[in-house]
Scaffold this active site. Sequence first.
Site, short mmCIF file in Angstrom:
data_model
loop_
_atom_site.label_atom_id
_atom_site.label_comp_id
_atom_site.label_asym_id
_atom_site.label_seq_id
_atom_site.Cartn_x
_atom_site.Cartn_y
_atom_site.Cartn_z
N ARG A 26 0.84 -1.19 0.00
CA ARG A 26 0.00 0.00 0.00
C ARG A 26 0.88 1.24 0.00
O ARG A 26 1.87 1.30 0.73
CB ARG A 26 -0.92 0.03 1.21
N SER A 112 -8.48 -0.39 -0.21
CA SER A 112 -9.55 -0.65 0.75
C SER A 112 -10.22 0.65 1.17
O SER A 112 -10.84 1.33 0.36
CB SER A 112 -8.98 -1.42 1.94
N HIS A 113 -10.09 1.00 2.45
CA HIS A 113 -10.79 2.16 3.00
C HIS A 113 -9.95 3.44 2.96
O HIS A 113 -10.41 4.49 3.38
CB HIS A 113 -11.17 1.88 4.45
N LYS A 122 -3.43 -6.67 -2.73
CA LYS A 122 -3.62 -7.82 -1.86
C LYS A 122 -3.29 -9.06 -2.68
O LYS A 122 -3.95 -9.34 -3.68
CB LYS A 122 -5.05 -7.88 -1.33
N ASP A 260 -16.90 -0.93 2.96
CA ASP A 260 -15.71 -0.15 2.68
C ASP A 260 -15.42 -0.17 1.19
O ASP A 260 -16.20 -0.73 0.39
CB ASP A 260 -14.52 -0.64 3.52
N ASP A 262 -13.36 -1.62 -1.00
CA ASP A 262 -13.27 -2.86 -1.78
C ASP A 262 -14.32 -3.88 -1.38
O ASP A 262 -14.32 -5.01 -1.88
CB ASP A 262 -11.87 -3.45 -1.69
N ASP A 264 -14.97 -5.71 1.18
CA ASP A 264 -14.75 -6.95 1.93
C ASP A 264 -15.14 -6.81 3.40
O ASP A 264 -15.16 -7.80 4.13
CB ASP A 264 -13.30 -7.43 1.79
N ARG A 265 -15.44 -5.59 3.83
CA ARG A 265 -15.94 -5.37 5.20
C ARG A 265 -17.34 -4.78 5.15
O ARG A 265 -17.65 -3.95 4.29
CB ARG A 265 -15.02 -4.44 5.98
N HIS A 349 -14.07 -7.75 9.73
CA HIS A 349 -13.65 -8.77 8.78
C HIS A 349 -14.24 -10.10 9.26
O HIS A 349 -14.07 -10.48 10.43
CB HIS A 349 -12.12 -8.88 8.73
#
Length: 474
Positions: A26, A112-113, A122, A260, A262, A264-265, A349
């Site tokens: 990142r 992500s966020h 990732k 978020d 992407d 995933d949360r 998560h």
Amino acid sequence: MTTPIPAADPAASGDLNAIVKNYDVRGLVGETMTEPLVTALGAATADELGLAGAEIVIGHDMRDSSPGFAAAFARGARTRGAHPVMLGLCSTDMNYYASGVRNAAAAMFTASHNPAAYNGIKISRAGAQGISFDTGLSAIRDRAAVYLHEGIEPLEDAGESTLDVLSDYAQYLRSLVDLSAIRPLKIVVDAGNGMGGLTVPAVLGREAGLPKLPIEIVPMYFEPDGNFPNHEANPLDPKNLVDLQQRVVAEDADLGLAFDGDADRCFVVDERGGAVSPSAVCAIVAAREIARAGDEDAYIIHNLLTSRHVVETIEQLGANPVRTRVGHSLIKAEMARTGAVFGGEHSAHYYFRDFWGADNGLLAAMHVLAEVGSASRRVSEIAAEQTPYVASGEINSVVEDVPAAYERLVSAWGADTSVDELDGLTFSFGGREWWWANVRPSNTEPLLRLNVEAADAETMARVRDAALALIRQD
């Protein structure tokens, strides 16, 4: 045969040491993270994971820089003999799905966020298995550094292809949680201009051509936009939930969901606009997954910051709680080691054995919808039942000398509490007025992160304030 890729210009190649983190890559677009650097990481990933002649699925989120980065990574991987399978625009859990169902390595371009100026990668081994700094990322970084300096020599060209997995992904999630017979629900969904705007209409709506569910979706910010014009796609920050909370009340909806960037949360808001603790969601999903597994010996993973109630729920159902450190690669490894049916973190998560041990926020949301839709109670009532204790939430303090802060805490509390060092320091005090407090250092900043949970609000406040006084003492 692909052509060689020359050494990168050092002045424009970025900073590998700055962007390769414990669990992912990142950095700042155009500064620490550049396309030449990403190309080198693609080649290094192909070598480290032994992908010559094998597939690697590559997807990206809606950030402006993501398509270019995905193409650059694919170029590097293909040069070293891998076959990139380009997913195009997708969520992180769609990327995991493709990795799992094809048993192929994967790379997902997303920050992500994080704000729009950031991007990241990732990386997964075949079967959506996570890679951490200690289990491959550091080696990928070191190989990439050589390629940046010396250039990339090509192996035999294995070609490249494209793949659309959205419909199959939606069908698969519906096979795991049946929502067809729940009572009608009205839900507000805030996608934060992220990838939830793609996945939610496909899985919960009709966009993938699946049968209609008894769910009315009120969409918020479904248009993918990596500049995040409405608010940051980080529901962990309470200010980013305000729009959703107000809309849930205004629409007289049953609940709200926030994703978020992407996707995933997932975070849950009740019908009154109150935020539902991720630990409460952990308890709800754990109970459902234990029942679905039909295994009295089932294992459930939880990190050490989830509520004591999560552990109590697992034990009351006869299953086995497994306590872990914080971090998705660590939990994925524990999911694989124990064969756990579910894993949950305080950060929202949620991991599933039937999703290759990977995390999937939408799948957790579907479990919540199934729980609410099969009962006559409101979400606030269910959430209150699953939140019997009081937590401080995470509180950060700037601390230059972490060992000295640890010493002060141990001196003050060590004689009267049990202390463990699984992840930072955790102090536990038993009895009727029980409490626990965990302090963990940040991996990237001079911060100590404090989390406290207690039997009641008064005890929590007392322990929290005492801990902060010790941590912030000059």
